[in-house]
Enzyme design. Structure first.
Site, PDB file in Angstrom:
ATOM      1  N   TYR A 137       5.763  -8.243   0.719  1.00  0.00           N
ATOM      2  CA  TYR A 137       6.868  -8.117   1.665  1.00  0.00           C
ATOM      3  C   TYR A 137       7.176  -9.420   2.402  1.00  0.00           C
ATOM      4  O   TYR A 137       8.056  -9.468   3.231  1.00  0.00           O
ATOM      5  CB  TYR A 137       6.555  -7.027   2.696  1.00  0.00           C
ATOM      6  CG  TYR A 137       6.486  -5.660   2.081  1.00  0.00           C
ATOM      7  CD1 TYR A 137       7.643  -4.947   1.814  1.00  0.00           C
ATOM      8  CD2 TYR A 137       5.266  -5.074   1.766  1.00  0.00           C
ATOM      9  CE1 TYR A 137       7.593  -3.686   1.248  1.00  0.00           C
ATOM     10  CE2 TYR A 137       5.206  -3.812   1.209  1.00  0.00           C
ATOM     11  CZ  TYR A 137       6.368  -3.128   0.946  1.00  0.00           C
ATOM     12  OH  TYR A 137       6.312  -1.889   0.391  1.00  0.00           O
ATOM     13  N   HIS A 189      12.618   3.636   0.780  1.00  0.00           N
ATOM     14  CA  HIS A 189      11.678   2.534   0.553  1.00  0.00           C
ATOM     15  C   HIS A 189      12.238   1.201   1.054  1.00  0.00           C
ATOM     16  O   HIS A 189      11.484   0.340   1.501  1.00  0.00           O
ATOM     17  CB  HIS A 189      11.272   2.424  -0.918  1.00  0.00           C
ATOM     18  CG  HIS A 189      10.125   1.489  -1.101  1.00  0.00           C
ATOM     19  ND1 HIS A 189       8.837   1.825  -0.714  1.00  0.00           N
ATOM     20  CD2 HIS A 189      10.067   0.224  -1.562  1.00  0.00           C
ATOM     21  CE1 HIS A 189       8.040   0.788  -0.959  1.00  0.00           C
ATOM     22  NE2 HIS A 189       8.758  -0.187  -1.472  1.00  0.00           N
ATOM     23  N   LYS A 239      -1.121   8.003   1.592  1.00  0.00           N
ATOM     24  CA  LYS A 239      -1.554   7.721   0.233  1.00  0.00           C
ATOM     25  C   LYS A 239      -3.084   7.674   0.212  1.00  0.00           C
ATOM     26  O   LYS A 239      -3.704   7.016   1.028  1.00  0.00           O
ATOM     27  CB  LYS A 239      -0.970   6.370  -0.200  1.00  0.00           C
ATOM     28  CG  LYS A 239      -0.935   6.148  -1.680  1.00  0.00           C
ATOM     29  CD  LYS A 239      -0.136   4.893  -1.973  1.00  0.00           C
ATOM     30  CE  LYS A 239       0.033   4.688  -3.452  1.00  0.00           C
ATOM     31  NZ  LYS A 239       0.794   3.482  -3.730  1.00  0.00           N
ATOM     32  N   ARG A 274       5.850   5.867   4.805  1.00  0.00           N
ATOM     33  CA  ARG A 274       6.397   6.263   3.515  1.00  0.00           C
ATOM     34  C   ARG A 274       7.201   7.539   3.749  1.00  0.00           C
ATOM     35  O   ARG A 274       6.924   8.297   4.674  1.00  0.00           O
ATOM     36  CB  ARG A 274       5.270   6.548   2.522  1.00  0.00           C
ATOM     37  CG  ARG A 274       4.417   5.342   2.181  1.00  0.00           C
ATOM     38  CD  ARG A 274       3.192   5.748   1.344  1.00  0.00           C
ATOM     39  NE  ARG A 274       2.392   4.586   1.008  1.00  0.00           N
ATOM     40  CZ  ARG A 274       1.346   4.165   1.729  1.00  0.00           C
ATOM     41  NH1 ARG A 274       0.963   4.842   2.799  1.00  0.00           N
ATOM     42  NH2 ARG A 274       0.668   3.095   1.358  1.00  0.00           N
ATOM     43  N   HIS A 292      -1.534  -0.026   3.855  1.00  0.00           N
ATOM     44  CA  HIS A 292      -1.891  -0.718   2.605  1.00  0.00           C
ATOM     45  C   HIS A 292      -3.394  -0.944   2.576  1.00  0.00           C
ATOM     46  O   HIS A 292      -3.939  -1.580   3.474  1.00  0.00           O
ATOM     47  CB  HIS A 292      -1.178  -2.076   2.515  1.00  0.00           C
ATOM     48  CG  HIS A 292       0.302  -1.983   2.384  1.00  0.00           C
ATOM     49  ND1 HIS A 292       1.152  -2.953   2.847  1.00  0.00           N
ATOM     50  CD2 HIS A 292       1.092  -1.033   1.834  1.00  0.00           C
ATOM     51  CE1 HIS A 292       2.399  -2.601   2.593  1.00  0.00           C
ATOM     52  NE2 HIS A 292       2.391  -1.445   1.983  1.00  0.00           N
ATOM     53  N   ARG A 334      11.166   0.885   4.536  1.00  0.00           N
ATOM     54  CA  ARG A 334       9.746   0.501   4.637  1.00  0.00           C
ATOM     55  C   ARG A 334       9.621  -1.007   4.431  1.00  0.00           C
ATOM     56  O   ARG A 334       8.888  -1.691   5.134  1.00  0.00           O
ATOM     57  CB  ARG A 334       8.944   1.274   3.597  1.00  0.00           C
ATOM     58  CG  ARG A 334       7.461   1.059   3.657  1.00  0.00           C
ATOM     59  CD  ARG A 334       6.786   2.118   2.794  1.00  0.00           C
ATOM     60  NE  ARG A 334       5.447   1.752   2.417  1.00  0.00           N
ATOM     61  CZ  ARG A 334       4.388   1.868   3.204  1.00  0.00           C
ATOM     62  NH1 ARG A 334       4.538   2.305   4.436  1.00  0.00           N
ATOM     63  NH2 ARG A 334       3.189   1.536   2.780  1.00  0.00           N
TER      64      ARG A 334
END
Length: 164
Positions: free
Chosen positions: A149, A114, A54, A29, A140, A117
């Site tokens: 994705y 993004h 995150k 990120r 994730h 990514r």
């Protein structure tokens, strides 16, 4: 993607090229990339420790030669050798998201941090990573996020249709 990276290298230099390469080929990120500290990156081991991801979880991201070479070239001319950050900004801090967004906006109307990514996740899946490996690399916590994705190209779908 390669044309975008090359344009960044030629017009902006090795720092921005390293940032773009990390985003596209390590899947970090933007906040994770900008918060990297020098001790987080091991070019010899081909690993990046993402400590401030995150949810404040730590993960190890494995990197290939494109990332290693881009970072190695940047380190040869990295300013502020005393900064703990890989990408130092002003006042002892790291580069800001705004600065990076301005770089992207100057070179493309459609490519964002993004987007890179997303490119990483899609490219990794197409290159043979399984869904769990991509989820781990991308940080994730829920595999359903990674599944977002998995949008194959029209060409890939046509190839598969021909195999039926």
């Amino acid at each position: 993607m390669e044309r975008f990276r090359q344009e960044i290298l030629e017009q902006n230099g090795t720092r921005d090229y390293a940032i773009v390469t990390i985003l596209a080929y390590a899947g970090l990120r933007i906040s994770e990339c900008l918060q990297l500290r020098m001790e987080d990156v091991s070019l010899k081991a081909k690993e990046i420790a993402v400590r401030r991801g995150k949810g404040d979880k730590m993960r190890v991201v494995f990197i290939g030669d494109k990332v290693v070479n881009a970072v190695r070239e940047y380190l040869k001319e990295r300013p502020d050798p005393d900064s703990p950050y890989l990408f130092p900004g002003r006042n002892g801090e790291h580069l800001s998201r705004g600065q990076v967004n301005r770089i992207f906006n100057a070179h493309s109307d459609s490519i964002t941090p993004h987007t890179l990514r997303h490119f990483f996740c899609s490219n990794a899946l197409e290159s043979g990573y399984d869904i769990n490996e991509v989820a781990n690399q991308a940080g994730h916590s829920n595999i359903h996020t990674t599944l977002l994705y998995t949008n194959p190209t029209r060409e890939k779908m046509k190839e598969k249709a021909n195999r039926l």
